[in-house]
Design an enzyme around this catalytic site. Structure first.
Site, PDB file in Angstrom:
ATOM      1  CB  SER A   1      -0.905   0.119   1.451  1.00  0.00           C
ATOM      2  OG  SER A   1      -0.047   0.709   2.969  1.00  0.00           O
ATOM      3  CE  LYS A   2      -0.058   8.604  -0.595  1.00  0.00           C
ATOM      4  NZ  LYS A   2       1.297   8.864   0.028  1.00  0.00           N
ATOM      5  NE  ARG A   3      -2.401   3.444   6.131  1.00  0.00           N
ATOM      6  CZ  ARG A   3      -2.694   1.710   6.850  1.00  0.00           C
ATOM      7  NH1 ARG A   3      -2.396   1.652   7.796  1.00  0.00           N
ATOM      8  NH2 ARG A   3      -3.713   2.315   6.181  1.00  0.00           N
TER       9      ARG A   3
ATOM     10  CG  ASP B   1       3.602   7.293   2.811  1.00  0.00           C
ATOM     11  OD1 ASP B   1       4.132   8.303   1.709  1.00  0.00           O
ATOM     12  OD2 ASP B   1       2.454   7.502   2.478  1.00  0.00           O
TER      13      ASP B   1
END
Ligand code: GLU
Length: 514
Positions: free
Chosen positions: A271-273, A276
């Site tokens: 996921s994008k997380r 990050d």
């Protein structure tokens, strides 16, 4: 038709594949891989690659997403033959422009009794869900609902005329065997009884849902293979039933559902997380959310070369079965084989991705890297000739993973040190270093030929004659020119910054360090 004839008919078919994103935001890296595999497959088989926009869900439409997707593929070098902005004979390719086409097919299903009109309001559906445990709109419940199966034709007409909103539902006959033949996963068989009567069309926006539009378009656009992410696998049985309902089974595309991209640790979906958290992008280009204004990083802006991204992605879930890792787009096309795609999820090893970038920096001509590096140099207020920058790049690019890292690695070429690293100074600048550097100044000053080779020869000769140690001279020389203990071979520095600058830096070090 005999099974052999059927197989022959399938294999005679021209390969036509499509990438059909919904413009709901930036393109996730998994979507980029799906498009890449479609592209490789199309090119490998001399087929066509179609770009279709599936924008029938107006609630999820995001301004700028379509343009973003197109720009991403332009950057990556993934080319379409047909579709939105590319044209072609099967257009329009934006689903919101195909309303009339879908209406015709919805009517076809209604007229043949394979679909029905349902008037149940959201409140009524909620009521049913509360009353019936695990409520599903299907053969077991549809006769208790407000639809064209339970109302008279007159009542249905009346409701429509008086402006009641309705949906069209697919009437799924229970107890049918549904076989999905997937090129990657093999044969998946389910019983139609587990499926619900999916909504195919909504009167409110006069648009079909994803399922109907997707099937009608794949049929009309003569799509031969549907290569898409694993998340669509649960829809495949429904799609098979729709092909059956339309009588299009003979030209139904071959399915291939790609495995998921997993977190770098391998547990769960990427996921994008994760990006990050670990510092890598999951989108091809930087994305500026039009509503929130939030900015998400992209591969392009983070300094990844498109060739590196392509090579890395191609190997996430597929490998050619040899040990070759570095492959150009042409190599990938030549080797790609859908059947060799893995069923298991592919771990997103971002460190490997950085390694690929490093390798592609090494393989990209110095002149191209220098072109990319120039704006960074200029942004630091430095003016430099392209030819000199190319030389510096050729000496230094092996030390970096990204072009922007070149600045830190070689700013000393452009900017003389004003301070000297304390640790290096303690270790490398001795009592007599100033004296020896003054001698070096005299020697270098006397050279008319300041080429790397000549400096190298003369300085070595001098060190030998004097009985100095190579290390002590070069260490002090480096501290004077660079300000710390890093950098390439000394004469690759002095040779490129030139005689005047070399002498100025030596003079300064002698007076400051003493
Ligand atoms: N519109 C779907 C998506 O956004 C397409 C799925 C498919 O390829 O059938 O991925």
């Amino acid at each position: 038709m005999f099974i052999l004839e059927k197989i022959k008919k399938m294999s005679d078919r021209k390969v036509r594949v499509r990438f059909a994103p919904s413009p709901t935001g930036p393109l996730h890296i998994g979507g980029v891989r799906t498009a890449l595999y479609n592209y490789l497959f199309a090119r490998k088989h001399g087929g066509d690659f179609i770009f279709r926009i599936e924008d029938t869900d107006s609630n999820r439409f995001v301004e700028g997403a379509e343009e973003y997707i197109l720009e991403s593929f332009r950057w990556l070098g993934v080319e379409f033959d047909e579709g939105v902005t590319f044209g072609g004979e099967h257009g329009p390719y934006r689903q919101s422009e195909r309303r009339e086409i879908y209406k015709k097919y919805v009517k076809l299903l209604l007229d043949s009794g394979k679909a029905y009109i349902a008037f149940d309001t959201p409140a009524e559906l909620d009521e049913k869900r509360a009353a019936i445990e695990n409520f599903q709109y299907d053969a077991s419940t549809r006769m208790q609902m407000r639809n064209s199966l339970t109302l008279t034709p007159e009542e249905v007409d009346e409701l429509i005329k008086s402006g009641h909103q309705y949906v069209v539902r697919f009437k799924i006959e229970p107890g049918q065997k549904v076989v999905v033949n997937d090129l990657i996963r093999g044969v998946v068989t389910i019983d139609s009884s587990i499926l619900d009567d999916k909504v195919l069309y909504k009167s409110a926006d006069e648009l079909p849902t994803y399922h109907l539009a997707n099937i009608v378009d794949d049929h009309l656009m003569e799509v031969s293979h549907v290569i898409r992410g694993e998340e669509w696998l649960p829809s495949a049985p429904l799609h098979v039933l729709l092909y059956r309902a339309f009588g299009w089974e003979d030209t139904m595309p071959q399915f291939a559902h790609l495995s998921l991209l997993l977190k770098p640790e391998g547990n769960g979906k990427l996921s994008k997380r994760d990006g990050d958290r670990l510092g890598f992008p999951v989108f091809p280009l930087e994305w500026h959310d039009p509503k929130s204004g939030a900015v998400s990083s992209g591969f392009r802006e983070s300094g990844y070369l498109p060739e590196a991204v392509i090579n890395f992605l191609a190997l996430l879930g597929w490998n050619p079965g040899d040990d070759v890792e570095l492959m150009s787009m042409d190599d990938l096309i030549a080797k790609f084989d859908l059947v060799k795609c893995s069923k298991a999820g592919a771990r997103f090893d971002y460190k490997k991705m950085i390694w690929f970038n490093h390798e592609y920096i090494l393989r990209t001509p110095d002149s191209e890297i220098a072109q990319m590096f120039m704006p960074i140099v200029e942004a630091h207020g430095v003016e430099v000739e392209m030819s000199l920058l190319e030389k510096i790049v050729s000496l230094m690019k092996g030390r970096v993973n990204f072009v922007h890292e070149l600045w830190d690695a070689c700013s000393f070429y452009f900017i003389a040190p004003t301070e000297y690293d304390e640790k290096t100074r303690k270790k490398r600048w001795k009592e007599d270093s100033a004296q020896k550097m003054s001698e070096l100044v005299t020697l270098l000053e006397s050279l008319d030929d300041f080429s790397i080779e000549n400096q190298d020869a003369c300085v070595h000769k001098w060190i030998e004659e004097k009985g100095y140690s190579m290390g002590e001279i070069m260490n002090a020389f480096r501290l004077a020119l660079v300000g710390e203990g890093k950098g390439p071979q000394m004469f690759d520095i002095s040779g490129l910054i030139g005689k005047e600058e070399t002498l100025a830096r030596l003079h300064r070090a002698i007076s400051v360090l003493g």
